[in-house]
Design a protein around this motif. Structure first.
Motif, PDB file in Angstrom:
ATOM      1  N   THR A 252       0.829  -1.215   0.000  1.00 46.31           N
ATOM      2  CA  THR A 252       0.000   0.000   0.000  1.00 46.31           C
ATOM      3  C   THR A 252       0.857   1.256   0.000  1.00 46.31           C
ATOM      4  O   THR A 252       0.564   2.224  -0.717  1.00 46.31           O
ATOM      5  CB  THR A 252      -0.923  -0.014   1.231  1.00 46.31           C
ATOM      6  OG1 THR A 252      -1.714  -1.211   1.205  1.00 46.31           O
ATOM      7  CG2 THR A 252      -1.832   1.201   1.229  1.00 46.31           C
ATOM      8  N   GLU A 253       1.936   1.272   0.787  1.00 46.13           N
ATOM      9  CA  GLU A 253       2.790   2.452   0.862  1.00 46.13           C
ATOM     10  C   GLU A 253       3.486   2.731  -0.461  1.00 46.13           C
ATOM     11  O   GLU A 253       3.628   3.888  -0.864  1.00 46.13           O
ATOM     12  CB  GLU A 253       3.820   2.270   1.978  1.00 46.13           C
ATOM     13  CG  GLU A 253       3.218   2.311   3.376  1.00 46.13           C
ATOM     14  CD  GLU A 253       4.240   1.999   4.438  1.00 46.13           C
ATOM     15  OE1 GLU A 253       5.429   1.835   4.079  1.00 46.13           O
ATOM     16  OE2 GLU A 253       3.879   1.927   5.626  1.00 46.13           O
TER      17      GLU A 253
ATOM     18  N   ALA B 202      -1.209  20.610  11.673  1.00 42.78           N
ATOM     19  CA  ALA B 202       0.164  20.566  11.164  1.00 42.78           C
ATOM     20  C   ALA B 202       1.117  21.368  12.035  1.00 42.78           C
ATOM     21  O   ALA B 202       2.312  21.068  12.101  1.00 42.78           O
ATOM     22  CB  ALA B 202       0.198  21.080   9.726  1.00 42.78           C
ATOM     23  N   SER B 203       0.611  22.394  12.730  1.00 37.98           N
ATOM     24  CA  SER B 203       1.479  23.221  13.567  1.00 37.98           C
ATOM     25  C   SER B 203       1.759  22.587  14.928  1.00 37.98           C
ATOM     26  O   SER B 203       2.695  23.015  15.612  1.00 37.98           O
ATOM     27  CB  SER B 203       0.845  24.600  13.779  1.00 37.98           C
ATOM     28  OG  SER B 203      -0.361  24.504  14.514  1.00 37.98           O
TER      29      SER B 203
ATOM     30  N   SER C 269      -0.114  11.419   4.303  1.00 39.81           N
ATOM     31  CA  SER C 269       1.237  11.287   4.866  1.00 39.81           C
ATOM     32  C   SER C 269       1.625  12.610   5.501  1.00 39.81           C
ATOM     33  O   SER C 269       2.155  13.494   4.816  1.00 39.81           O
ATOM     34  CB  SER C 269       2.243  10.891   3.772  1.00 39.81           C
ATOM     35  OG  SER C 269       1.827   9.721   3.107  1.00 39.81           O
ATOM     36  N   PRO C 270       1.342  12.799   6.797  1.00 36.94           N
ATOM     37  CA  PRO C 270       1.568  14.118   7.415  1.00 36.94           C
ATOM     38  C   PRO C 270       3.011  14.578   7.381  1.00 36.94           C
ATOM     39  O   PRO C 270       3.259  15.777   7.417  1.00 36.94           O
ATOM     40  CB  PRO C 270       1.080  13.903   8.857  1.00 36.94           C
ATOM     41  CG  PRO C 270       0.146  12.743   8.789  1.00 36.94           C
ATOM     42  CD  PRO C 270       0.685  11.865   7.703  1.00 36.94           C
ATOM     43  N   GLN C 271       3.983  13.667   7.309  1.00 41.14           N
ATOM     44  CA  GLN C 271       5.386  14.067   7.331  1.00 41.14           C
ATOM     45  C   GLN C 271       6.050  13.979   5.959  1.00 41.14           C
ATOM     46  O   GLN C 271       7.270  13.961   5.868  1.00 41.14           O
ATOM     47  CB  GLN C 271       6.158  13.177   8.329  1.00 41.14           C
ATOM     48  CG  GLN C 271       5.614  13.211   9.745  1.00 41.14           C
ATOM     49  CD  GLN C 271       5.621  14.590  10.349  1.00 41.14           C
ATOM     50  OE1 GLN C 271       6.514  15.399  10.081  1.00 41.14           O
ATOM     51  NE2 GLN C 271       4.616  14.892  11.156  1.00 41.14           N
ATOM     52  N   HIS C 272       5.248  13.938   4.888  1.00 43.66           N
ATOM     53  CA  HIS C 272       5.821  13.823   3.550  1.00 43.66           C
ATOM     54  C   HIS C 272       6.639  15.086   3.246  1.00 43.66           C
ATOM     55  O   HIS C 272       6.100  16.206   3.236  1.00 43.66           O
ATOM     56  CB  HIS C 272       4.703  13.669   2.523  1.00 43.66           C
ATOM     57  CG  HIS C 272       5.183  13.178   1.191  1.00 43.66           C
ATOM     58  ND1 HIS C 272       5.951  13.948   0.335  1.00 43.66           N
ATOM     59  CD2 HIS C 272       5.015  11.985   0.559  1.00 43.66           C
ATOM     60  CE1 HIS C 272       6.220  13.262  -0.753  1.00 43.66           C
ATOM     61  NE2 HIS C 272       5.678  12.062  -0.639  1.00 43.66           N
TER      62      HIS C 272
ATOM     63  N   THR D  21       0.281  11.780  14.318  1.00 39.56           N
ATOM     64  CA  THR D  21       1.498  10.986  14.497  1.00 39.56           C
ATOM     65  C   THR D  21       2.114  11.173  15.869  1.00 39.56           C
ATOM     66  O   THR D  21       2.532  10.206  16.510  1.00 39.56           O
ATOM     67  CB  THR D  21       2.530  11.366  13.417  1.00 39.56           C
ATOM     68  OG1 THR D  21       1.942  11.225  12.120  1.00 39.56           O
ATOM     69  CG2 THR D  21       3.749  10.468  13.508  1.00 39.56           C
ATOM     70  N   ASN D  22       2.171  12.408  16.344  1.00 40.36           N
ATOM     71  CA  ASN D  22       2.868  12.691  17.596  1.00 40.36           C
ATOM     72  C   ASN D  22       1.970  13.323  18.659  1.00 40.36           C
ATOM     73  O   ASN D  22       2.143  13.068  19.845  1.00 40.36           O
ATOM     74  CB  ASN D  22       4.053  13.636  17.321  1.00 40.36           C
ATOM     75  CG  ASN D  22       4.994  13.092  16.271  1.00 40.36           C
ATOM     76  OD1 ASN D  22       5.762  12.184  16.525  1.00 40.36           O
ATOM     77  ND2 ASN D  22       4.934  13.649  15.062  1.00 40.36           N
ATOM     78  N   ALA D  23       1.051  14.177  18.254  1.00 37.26           N
ATOM     79  CA  ALA D  23       0.238  14.913  19.227  1.00 37.26           C
ATOM     80  C   ALA D  23      -0.788  14.001  19.877  1.00 37.26           C
ATOM     81  O   ALA D  23      -1.203  12.985  19.313  1.00 37.26           O
ATOM     82  CB  ALA D  23      -0.450  16.094  18.541  1.00 37.26           C
TER      83      ALA D  23
END
Length: 734
Positions: free
Chosen positions: A106-107, A316-317, A144-147, A270-272
């Protein structure tokens, strides 16, 4: 003979081993694990009950799949999709049930599609289609939030347009410059004038009052800006139906629910923390519907596109990885001890009594009998012992742990031992019973650290250090045992730069002890007292030294200004279209004369007074042409070249520009690069839209008019006077 037996057994087992094992081992040494796996698969198919073959098959499968996954990840990062797909096929053959096979497939397919989308988005940005590029970047970041490519494109989009036009930007038909002057005119008449002059269709809700009176004075604004001002002052709202059609409806809650389009978006974090993000979104964006899933760390939001755009940028911030620091700690315990013992040790007891036949002095003596009674004195043998002893020691106890800690988290290090302490409980009710329990007492070295990483790579560290040691055991009641513990403890907070070493010392235990034993009185005489006793001098000194060095592994990646400074609409409608005007636009009250629409829009007569009949113009000797160019645009933005014919003659000419830095938004077939032909009717106007190419970034350009000709209906001609400046500044790309 006994030594040869094990060698013969090993040789026999080797001869009996399956040759596939040796072949697979040789292939594994050459890092050809897929080939080794194929050999073992064939061997297991022939001998499925062989445990050695099955164990070797499992090991080869693990090695082969691990190397294939590493290669696939590397190829995916390099954008080599065909090679990655080929390795995925090998992974499926090696282990069709591998847990990462479906996710990697898939990725890879998603990454291939995202590359195509980003390429189209970059082309759209170069062509000045900022909204399209922005939508592409947001779509990729939603998956993909970190693309890195999508984040770069989003940053370029934010830099390509100012804050006041960051939302609600419409097509080219709405960017035409207009000037409006209406005094107490009906609302429907104003929109009719705008529709005739711009070619934009306006559709009205049945509850919009067309007879509402409007007083408006706007100069040098775009049609989009004029609509926003007009709608805000009349408590109306709009909905874009297509590029040239707009629905106008009352700005009420009921009509908003009826006409506003809503979008549902699922956002993965992803992190928050999803609960904190939920509180942030509810407070700042005031979303209508929101749902969170703590298991998957996601939230689902349902609201208008403008609000969702705001929510995406807010997330995103804050959805950033937390900083981490590696703490290199070195703890040393420096211990020195010196013991000196000097003197004569005299006997401590002397005996006087009656001795028996053997010469010993018994505890009890019976007087009488035939044995003579002998009185005898005795002392310990030897009578005097000379002691000359000295000892010295030097001990370094070193602990050197390396701790990787997340920002604002605590880390603990304990190096030492646990002493058992027994507690007994006696129950005297009925039959006496004793219950014992054990607790453990920690002694040794305890270190607690809590780092806080600053944006300038300084690290604020809360340090707690405790060093304890066992002094002696203490006997308690009932046969219990307790311990006497010596403790040295310190706590502090310090701020260190990345890589700076701080030494914490001074935890010193200095013990100086003197003791003397000997003949009472005589052993205390200075100097001569050592002849009548033994003197011991003991000196122990220990010091604990702590060296701590922080090394920042990952600091907070501060997001771009486009994510920290966002347009948020108004209090009643977060994320709504901005009503701010360009810097060169002017707005004010209507003049005291009857209202009319100036030639920037088609002429419109106010309902309160008829327009005066125009005076016939005199014979023209010179035609006036006004040139108005957008003075400053961002890199990749659009340039509006507004031309206005103030005469009664027809003017023909060409807009001249640098074709390497500017390009027309709608090229004319057969036109020469750098020249755009125009024709203006008497009292008419024309807008030419150009786009700033990447080569124009940071340049000051000049747009001029050439080959101008003015002619009348009867063939008369006149010279053309151009008023206005064609200078244009293109902002540098960031």
């Amino acid at each position: 003979m006994k030594k040869l037996i094990p060698l013969l057994l090993v040789a026999l087992l080797t001869a009996c081993a399956n040759p596939a094992l040796r072949q697979a081992e040789d292939l594994g040494r050459a890092n050809q694990w897929p080939a080794a796996l194929r050999v073992l698969n064939d061997a297991v198919a022939q001998d499925p009950a062989n445990p050695q073959l099955r164990a070797a098959q499992v090991r080869a499968r693990e090695q082969a799949t691990a190397r294939l996954i590493l290669q696939i990840e590397a190829l995916r990062g390099a954008g080599r999709w065909d090679e990655a797909a080929a390795l995925l096929s090998q992974l499926a053959l090696a282990d069709a049930k591998h847990p990462r096979l479906a996710a990697l497939t898939t990725e890879v397919e998603r990454s291939r599609r995202q590359d195509v989308q980003l390429a189209a988005g970059r082309v759209a940005l170069k062509e000045g289609r900022i909204d399209r590029a922005d939508a592409t970047a947001r779509e990729v970041l939603a998956e993909s939030p970190q693309h890195p490519g999508a984040r770069l494109l989003a940053s370029q989009v934010a830099q390509a347009r100012p804050l006041e036009s960051a939302v609600g930007e419409l097509g080219a038909a709405f960017q035409k410059p207009v000037t409006l002057e209406f005094r107490d005119a009906p609302l429907r008449q104003v929109f009719e004038s705008l529709a005739r002059s711009s070619g934009v269709n306006f559709v009205f809700d049945k509850e919009v009052r067309g007879d509402a009176r409007v007083t408006l004075f706007l100069r040098n604004v775009t049609l989009d800006e004029a609509m926003r001002i007009l709608l805000n002052t009349q408590q109306l709202d709009r909905k874009l139906l297509n590029d040239t059609s707009v629905l106008i409806f009352p700005n009420t809650s009921a009509k908003q629910r009826e006409h506003q389009e809503l979008i549902t978006r699922t956002l993965y974090l992803t992190n928050a923390d999803v609960k904190q993000v939920q509180a942030l979104v509810r407070t700042i964006a005031k979303v209508r519907d929101i749902h969170i899933d703590e298991r998957l760390n996601l939230l689902v939001v349902r609201d208008t596109p403008e609000v969702l755009r705001l929510v995406e940028k807010l997330i995103a911030s804050v959805d950033l990885p937390e900083p981490e620091v590696m703490l290199e700690v070195e703890v040393m315990e420096l211990a020195t001890d010196q013991v000196e013992t000097l003197g004569l040790q005299w006997p401590e007891t002397a005996s006087l009594g009656i001795s028996d036949a053997t010469g010993n002095i018994p505890a009890q003596v019976f007087v009488g009998g035939r044995n003579p009674i002998n009185f005898r004195a005795s002392i310990a043998n030897p009578a005097v012992v000379a002691t000359l002893r000295g000892s010295a020691g030097n001990t370094n106890t070193l602990a050197n742990p390396k701790i990787r800690v997340r920002n604002r988290d605590k880390a603990n290090v304990h190096i030492g031992q646990k002493l058992p302490v027994f507690t007994t409980t006696t129950n005297f009710t009925g039959a006496t019973s004793v219950a014992a329990s054990v607790n453990y007492l920690d002694i040794g070295l305890k270190l607690d650290v809590e780092p806080t990483i600053q944006l300038d790579n300084d690290v604020v560290i809360k340090v707690g250090l405790e060093v304890s040691n066992l002094i002696r055991q203490v006997a308690g009641p009932g046969g219990t045992t307790a311990y006497e513990i010596g403790t040295r403890k310190t706590a502090t907070t310090l701020r260190l730069a990345d890589g700076e070493t701080q030494v914490l010392a001074g935890l010193i235990n200095d013990e100086d002890r003197k003791s003397a034993s000997g003949i009472p009185g005589l052993s205390r005489i200075p100097l001569l007292g050592r002849l009548f006793g033994t003197h011991s001098d003991t000196r122990n000194k220990t010091e604990v030294v702590l060296l701590i060095t922080p090394r920042v592994v990952r600091n907070l990646a501060v997001p771009d200004a486009s994510l920290t400074r966002l347009p948020s609409g108004v209090d009643g409608s977060p994320g709504a279209f901005s009503s701010l005007l360009r810097r060169d636009a002017r707005v004010g009250g209507a003049p005291g004369t009857a209202g009319s629409a100036v030639p920037a829009v088609s002429p419109a007569v106010s309902a309160t007074a008829p327009a005066a009949a125009p005076t016939p113009p005199a014979a023209p000797t010179e035609a006036g042409l006004k040139l108005d160019v957008t003075p400053q645009v961002p890199a990749g933005g659009t340039v509006s070249v507004a031309l206005k014919n103030d005469s009664g003659l027809t003017i023909k000419g060409e807009v001249e520009y640098d074709a390497t830095r500017l390009a027309p938004a709608q090229p004319l077939p057969g036109s020469t690069p750098g020249r755009y032909p125009v024709e203006l009717s008497p009292r008419g106007d024309r807008v030419v839209v150009l786009r700033a190419l990447p080569a124009a970034a940071g340049q000051v350009l000049n747009i001029s008019l050439g080959a101008l000709q003015a002619s009348g209906l009867n063939g008369e001609t006149a010279s053309v006077r151009v008023d206005g400046s064609g200078l244009l500044t293109v902002d540098a790309a960031r």
